[in-house]
Each structure stands twice: as C-alpha cells, then as structure tokens.
Motif scaffolding. Structure first.
Motif, PDB file in Angstrom:
ATOM      1  N   GLU A   1       1.551   5.703   2.191  1.00  0.00           N
ATOM      2  CA  GLU A   1       2.651   6.890   2.642  1.00  0.00           C
ATOM      3  C   GLU A   1       4.023   6.794   2.935  1.00  0.00           C
ATOM      4  O   GLU A   1       4.018   8.058   2.512  1.00  0.00           O
ATOM      5  CB  GLU A   1       1.535   6.872   4.030  1.00  0.00           C
TER       6      GLU A   1
ATOM      7  N   ASN B   1       4.515   7.601  -1.429  1.00  0.00           N
ATOM      8  CA  ASN B   1       4.518   9.128  -1.240  1.00  0.00           C
ATOM      9  C   ASN B   1       5.520   9.661  -1.073  1.00  0.00           C
ATOM     10  O   ASN B   1       5.921  10.857  -1.617  1.00  0.00           O
ATOM     11  CB  ASN B   1       3.018   9.861  -0.719  1.00  0.00           C
ATOM     12  N   LYS B   2       5.883  10.115   0.271  1.00  0.00           N
ATOM     13  CA  LYS B   2       6.885   9.984   0.662  1.00  0.00           C
ATOM     14  C   LYS B   2       8.126  10.245  -0.143  1.00  0.00           C
ATOM     15  O   LYS B   2       9.004  11.349   0.084  1.00  0.00           O
ATOM     16  CB  LYS B   2       7.445  10.303   2.247  1.00  0.00           C
TER      17      LYS B   2
ATOM     18  N   THR C   1       3.190   8.923  -6.107  1.00  0.00           N
ATOM     19  CA  THR C   1       2.191   9.138  -5.728  1.00  0.00           C
ATOM     20  C   THR C   1       0.913   7.688  -6.260  1.00  0.00           C
ATOM     21  O   THR C   1       0.855   8.296  -7.368  1.00  0.00           O
ATOM     22  CB  THR C   1       1.700  10.612  -6.161  1.00  0.00           C
TER      23      THR C   1
END
Length: 88
Positions: A8, A11-12, A16
């Motif tokens: 996560e 991803n930020k 991805t």
C-alpha cells in the motif's frame, strides 16, 4: 513485516504491485512489481529488499534496507535496469 502494508505504501508512491504474498515460517513474502522485479519481504525484521531477475533463474539481490526511501531508490534502479535489458 507486513507485505500488504508495504504494498500500500509503494502504491501511494506510484508503484502498483501486481501480486503479493505474506511471509510465512517457511519463506519470505513477496511483492511483485513486474515480471522481472519484486520485493522480498522478511518474516522477521523490517528490512525488505529488491530482487531483479537478470536471466531465467538468475537473480540480482539488492541490499536490504530499513529506510523506505532507499528501498524506493533500489526499486527505481531495478526497473530502469530491467527496461534497459528489454530494449538492449
């Protein structure tokens, strides 16, 4: 270390993940970024590392880091190297 939480966070920052598995007593976890680049997530400790497949079954292991910024630097370098190999 928790692979989901790290995925996560990646991803930020624009990376991805395509797949992940949590670490277990038998093996490290993994966060797949591309077919040739993944992050190895240890069960114990908080020092993940980037791994790049340089040829079938042959891998380059980047140093493990506690620093998320250094992990990002290694990930960017591995992705650039992977791209260069495909184009070259």
């Amino acid at each position: 270390m928790n692979a989901q939480a790290l995925a996560e966070k990646l991803n930020k920052h624009g990376f991805t993940p395509t797949a992940l598995s949590e670490p277990s007593k038998r093996e490290d976890g993994i966060i797949v970024i591309t077919d040739g680049v993944h992050i190895q997530v240890p069960l114990h400790g908080d020092e993940p590392n980037v791994v790049r497949e340089i040829s079938k079954g042959d891998y380059e292991f980047y140093d493990a880091h506690k620093s998320f910024e250094r992990l990002l630097d290694d990930l960017k370098a591995a992705l650039q190297d992977e791209k260069a190999m495909r184009l070259g």
